[in-house]
Design a protein around this motif. Structure first.
Motif, mmCIF file in Angstrom:
data_model
loop_
_atom_site.group_PDB
_atom_site.id
_atom_site.type_symbol
_atom_site.label_atom_id
_atom_site.label_comp_id
_atom_site.label_asym_id
_atom_site.label_seq_id
_atom_site.Cartn_x
_atom_site.Cartn_y
_atom_site.Cartn_z
ATOM 1 N N GLN A 30 38.631 76.849 50.267
ATOM 2 C CA GLN A 30 38.458 77.609 51.502
ATOM 3 C C GLN A 30 39.795 78.156 52.010
ATOM 4 O O GLN A 30 39.886 79.315 52.396
ATOM 5 N N VAL A 31 40.822 77.308 51.967
ATOM 6 C CA VAL A 31 42.137 77.748 52.444
ATOM 7 C C VAL A 31 42.648 78.882 51.559
ATOM 8 O O VAL A 31 43.160 79.898 52.043
ATOM 9 N N MET A 32 42.485 78.697 50.228
ATOM 10 C CA MET A 32 42.966 79.707 49.289
ATOM 11 C C MET A 32 42.233 81.035 49.497
ATOM 12 O O MET A 32 42.815 82.109 49.399
ATOM 13 N N LYS A 33 40.940 80.907 49.812
ATOM 14 C CA LYS A 33 40.139 82.108 50.027
ATOM 15 C C LYS A 33 40.672 82.864 51.244
ATOM 16 O O LYS A 33 40.837 84.089 51.221
ATOM 17 N N GLU A 34 40.993 82.139 52.283
ATOM 18 C CA GLU A 34 41.529 82.746 53.499
ATOM 19 C C GLU A 34 42.836 83.491 53.235
ATOM 20 O O GLU A 34 43.114 84.504 53.862
ATOM 21 N N THR A 35 43.640 82.915 52.319
ATOM 22 C CA THR A 35 44.964 83.508 52.077
ATOM 23 C C THR A 35 44.994 84.349 50.810
ATOM 24 O O THR A 35 46.046 84.731 50.340
ATOM 25 N N GLN A 65 50.813 73.282 46.704
ATOM 26 C CA GLN A 65 51.278 71.928 47.015
ATOM 27 C C GLN A 65 51.219 71.654 48.508
ATOM 28 O O GLN A 65 50.754 70.609 48.946
ATOM 29 N N GLN A 66 51.681 72.646 49.261
ATOM 30 C CA GLN A 66 51.670 72.478 50.717
ATOM 31 C C GLN A 66 50.246 72.352 51.243
ATOM 32 O O GLN A 66 49.962 71.535 52.112
ATOM 33 N N VAL A 67 49.352 73.163 50.684
ATOM 34 C CA VAL A 67 47.955 73.107 51.107
ATOM 35 C C VAL A 67 47.401 71.700 50.879
ATOM 36 O O VAL A 67 46.762 71.111 51.743
ATOM 37 N N ASN A 68 47.680 71.165 49.678
ATOM 38 C CA ASN A 68 47.194 69.824 49.358
ATOM 39 C C ASN A 68 47.681 68.794 50.361
ATOM 40 O O ASN A 68 46.909 68.005 50.905
ATOM 41 N N GLU A 69 48.980 68.829 50.609
ATOM 42 C CA GLU A 69 49.578 67.844 51.498
ATOM 43 C C GLU A 69 49.005 67.922 52.916
ATOM 44 O O GLU A 69 48.584 66.928 53.494
ATOM 45 N N LEU A 70 48.981 69.175 53.428
ATOM 46 C CA LEU A 70 48.539 69.367 54.807
ATOM 47 C C LEU A 70 47.061 69.037 54.983
ATOM 48 O O LEU A 70 46.660 68.480 55.997
ATOM 49 N N LEU A 71 46.275 69.375 53.947
ATOM 50 C CA LEU A 71 44.841 69.063 54.022
ATOM 51 C C LEU A 71 44.610 67.564 54.054
ATOM 52 O O LEU A 71 43.816 67.057 54.848
ATOM 53 N N LYS A 72 45.318 66.861 53.161
ATOM 54 C CA LYS A 72 45.176 65.405 53.111
ATOM 55 C C LYS A 72 45.479 64.792 54.481
ATOM 56 O O LYS A 72 44.742 63.947 54.983
ATOM 57 N N LYS A 73 46.564 65.287 55.067
ATOM 58 C CA LYS A 73 47.003 64.766 56.345
ATOM 59 C C LYS A 73 45.958 65.044 57.441
ATOM 60 O O LYS A 73 45.571 64.161 58.197
ATOM 61 N N ARG A 74 45.461 66.316 57.382
ATOM 62 C CA ARG A 74 44.534 66.760 58.432
ATOM 63 C C ARG A 74 43.197 66.019 58.325
ATOM 64 O O ARG A 74 42.603 65.613 59.333
ATOM 65 N N LEU A 75 42.732 65.837 57.074
ATOM 66 C CA LEU A 75 41.433 65.194 56.872
ATOM 67 C C LEU A 75 41.483 63.694 57.182
ATOM 68 O O LEU A 75 40.453 63.081 57.448
ATOM 69 N N LEU A 81 34.863 66.609 47.511
ATOM 70 C CA LEU A 81 34.852 67.725 48.455
ATOM 71 C C LEU A 81 36.251 68.249 48.794
ATOM 72 O O LEU A 81 36.389 69.303 49.396
ATOM 73 N N PHE A 82 37.276 67.499 48.399
ATOM 74 C CA PHE A 82 38.637 67.941 48.671
ATOM 75 C C PHE A 82 38.870 69.341 48.090
ATOM 76 O O PHE A 82 39.450 70.211 48.732
ATOM 77 N N GLY A 83 38.351 69.518 46.869
ATOM 78 C CA GLY A 83 38.479 70.811 46.193
ATOM 79 C C GLY A 83 37.859 71.942 46.999
ATOM 80 O O GLY A 83 38.369 73.066 47.017
ATOM 81 N N ASN A 142 34.109 73.474 59.184
ATOM 82 C CA ASN A 142 33.209 72.836 58.217
ATOM 83 C C ASN A 142 33.047 71.351 58.553
ATOM 84 O O ASN A 142 33.411 70.475 57.768
ATOM 85 N N PRO A 143 32.481 71.055 59.721
ATOM 86 C CA PRO A 143 32.427 69.653 60.166
ATOM 87 C C PRO A 143 31.574 68.777 59.248
ATOM 88 O O PRO A 143 31.889 67.598 59.032
ATOM 89 N N LYS A 144 30.515 69.371 58.686
ATOM 90 C CA LYS A 144 29.622 68.579 57.837
ATOM 91 C C LYS A 144 30.363 68.064 56.605
ATOM 92 O O LYS A 144 30.319 66.874 56.274
ATOM 93 N N GLN A 145 31.065 69.003 55.961
ATOM 94 C CA GLN A 145 31.802 68.627 54.752
ATOM 95 C C GLN A 145 32.903 67.620 55.077
ATOM 96 O O GLN A 145 33.146 66.688 54.317
ATOM 97 N N ALA A 146 33.535 67.832 56.250
ATOM 98 C CA ALA A 146 34.612 66.921 56.639
ATOM 99 C C ALA A 146 34.065 65.505 56.819
ATOM 100 O O ALA A 146 34.676 64.526 56.378
#
Lengths: 95, 479
Positions: free
Chosen positions: B454-459, B466-476, B447-449, B433-437
């Motif tokens: 998307q991650v939750m949908k995949e899983t 909590q982990q998703v939040n942390e890792l996403l913040k870091k990755r973005l 857009l963080f939500g 999702n490069p556009k959203q990023a």
């Protein structure tokens, strides 16, 4: 204290007693006499006397909470004027 | 003009004895007509009433529970009136010397406020039979099974000022009689009935207005509706120049109206006198103290303990202590779950209460027992599943699919906490999702939500949020 015919009529109605008009006079007199006697008693000083709830100085006996009666509907209803589906039937009561 | 409503309630609580108050006939509900009406209940000539000890004990239990004076000597009286479902032509009741004297009850109002309502008295009496007016070829059918069932009539002071206060009072009495196990509280079966004395007066006036007595209020909702209707009716009468008549009015739930039943002036002349068939009841301190010692923890005490022991809000504690069964359930959950009592409270008064309500099941028959719920809460606490997935697990347990661990296992709902796996998913989502990023990085925080979603949908919701939040913040934050 004396009761008039209207009082007697009201008392008779409350007790569901059917009185003929010609009985009114004598019944009013009898009842008034009783009330007069009570009035006489009321003049006695009863301060400090606990009102009596029963002429016997005894205390109510209590029974244990057990079902001891069995169904005797058939017997009881054999003397009822009218029954239907286990119910006693009475003239229609409308509030 | 400003009007003030004045309400007093008379509650009739059927005492949960096995046999009747003056006879050995059964009090069980729902029997064939007249199969539980013996010669005493029928008022046949020559019979004598003998008082049931358990009915006396229950009345005393209520008295000590509301801190009232229990009479060392009480007397039964005859209340005389004629009605076919009252075979003797009088009801055995208590008039001048009731078994329970003045007491009080604290009721809980909205916004955490409370109010003390005075209780004038409570007395023992016998119930009447039932009249059935339909289908008997113009006659009335009489069932005397209920005749002689013990009642405790609890009379309040005219201390309530609104329908809401009256309902709060009635609910409090209802909870109390069930806590102390003297009444089953079943309103549909008539085990707990309310009559309301309602009047209005100009605000500031001391003297009470003329009251009407409302009957047939067999639910708390009807009690509230009937009082509000009656208050409106009385104000309308007075404001249009009329006078309120003292009378008994029947609430008709189908039409939502009250209508006059009978004028009370005449019916009121009950000509009470002491019943010569019964001797005075004398109770000593030993008997009363013995009963006092059997009192369970009362609703108010329990609520305070819940607030302090489990750090619950007053509101939560009130909901959970509304009935003894609910409170017991909650405590069983807390004892068994390795979980925060507050979270347990949310589950019991939220998910569980909703399910019980939806399927009209009593808490004592809940398919999700306290142990099952505790098992679920333990799995939330140790992060095996998220709160959201837990709702799915709860529903499965409700349907009888086993305990929490079994459901999690068979449905594969175990939370993904492996940070490597989540990291990979996060990476994919950001790359795909490069556009959203791009937009997110240029300041569109909302857009963080979207990424979390998307991650939750995949899983399928199984990733640890909590982990998703942390890792996403870091990755973005990276480019």
């Amino acid at each position: 204290m004396s009761l008039d015919h209207a009082d007697v009529k009201k008392i008779a109605h409350l007790a569901r007693v059917d009185l003929a008009d010609e009985q009114m006079e004598s019944i009013a007199k009898d009842l008034s006499n009783i009330l007069n006697l009570v009035e006489q008693m009321s003049t006695v000083d009863t301060a400090g006397v606990e009102p009596m709830a029963h002429p016997l100085h005894m205390v109510q006996r209590l029974r244990s909470d057990e079902v001891t009666e069995t169904d005797a509907r058939e017997l009881f209803q054999s003397i009822a004027p009218q029954t239907d589906a286990g119910l006693y039937l009475v003239p229609k009561v409308i509030e | 003009m400003q009007w003030e409503t004045v309400i007093g309630l008379e509650v009739h609580a059927q005492l949960a004895t096995q046999s009747k108050i003056f006879s050995g006939a059964s009090t069980a509900y729902g029997a064939e007509p007249n199969t539980q009406a013996c010669n005493v209940d029928l008022g046949l000539p020559g019979v004598l009433p003998v008082l049931n000890k358990e009915a006396v004990r229950m009345a005393v239990k209520f008295g000590v529970a509301i801190g009232a004076e229990v009479a060392s000597r009480s007397v039964f009286a005859r209340k005389n009136y004629f009605y076919p479902d009252l075979p003797k032509g009088y009801q055995i009741s208590q008039m001048e010397l009731p078994i329970v004297g003045i007491g009080s009850l604290t009721i809980d109002l909205e916004a955490g406020e409370s109010k003390v309502v005075g209780i004038t008295r409570a007395h023992l009496e016998e119930d009447a039979g039932k009249s059935l007016h339909e289908d008997f070829h113009g006659m009335t059918g009489i069932d005397l099974n209920r005749a002689g069932t013990p009642l405790l009539e609890i009379v309040s002071e005219p201390d309530m000022r609104s329908a809401a206060e009256a309902v709060a009072y009635a609910k409090k009495i209802h909870a109390l009689v069930r806590y102390i196990e003297i009444c089953d509280g079943n309103m549909a079966e008539g085990s707990f009935r309310c009559d309301a004395n309602v009047s209005v007066r100009p605000k500031g006036q001391e003297a009470l207005g003329t009251r009407a007595e409302l009957k047939n209020l067999n639910s708390f909702r009807f009690l509230e509706k009937a009082i509000n209707l009656e208050v409106e009716r009385q104000i309308d009468i007075i404001e249009s120049g009329g006078r309120v008549v003292q009378e008994t009015r029947l609430y008709d739930a189908d039409r939502n109206e009250t209508r006059s039943m009978r004028s009370k002036e005449e019916a009121n002349d009950y000509r009470y006198f002491p019943d010569p068939d019964l001797l005075p009841v004398e109770l000593d301190e030993v008997f009363i103290n013995e009963i006092r010692a059997t009192l369970p923890e009362l609703p108010d005490e329990k609520r305070q303990r819940f607030e302090s022991d489990y750090a619950l809000s007053q509101q939560d504690a009130m909901v959970l202590t509304a009935s003894r069964e609910l409170a017991d359930y909650y405590e069983a959950v807390v004892a068994a779950a390795k979980s925060d009592p507050k979270i347990a409270a949310n589950w019991v008064s939220g998910e569980l209460a909703a399910a019980l309500n939806r399927d009209a099941i009593d808490i004592t028959n809940s398919p999700v027992t306290a142990e099952l719920l505790a098992g679920l809460l333990t799995r939330i606490a140790d992060q095996t599943i998220s709160g959201k997935i837990a709702k799915q697990v709860f529903e499965a347990m409700w349907q009888g699919e086993g305990d929490a661990d079994a459901v999690i296992e068979t449905k594969g709902l175990k939370q993904i906490t492996d940070s490597g796996a989540i990291e990979k998913l996060v990476d994919d989502v950001v790359i795909n999702n490069p556009k959203q990023a791009e937009q997110y990085r240029s300041g569109k925080d909302k857009l963080f939500g979207f990424f979390v979603g998307q991650v939750m949908k995949e899983t399928k919701g199984k990733a640890n949020p909590q982990q998703v939040n942390e890792l996403l913040k870091k990755r973005l934050a990276q480019d």
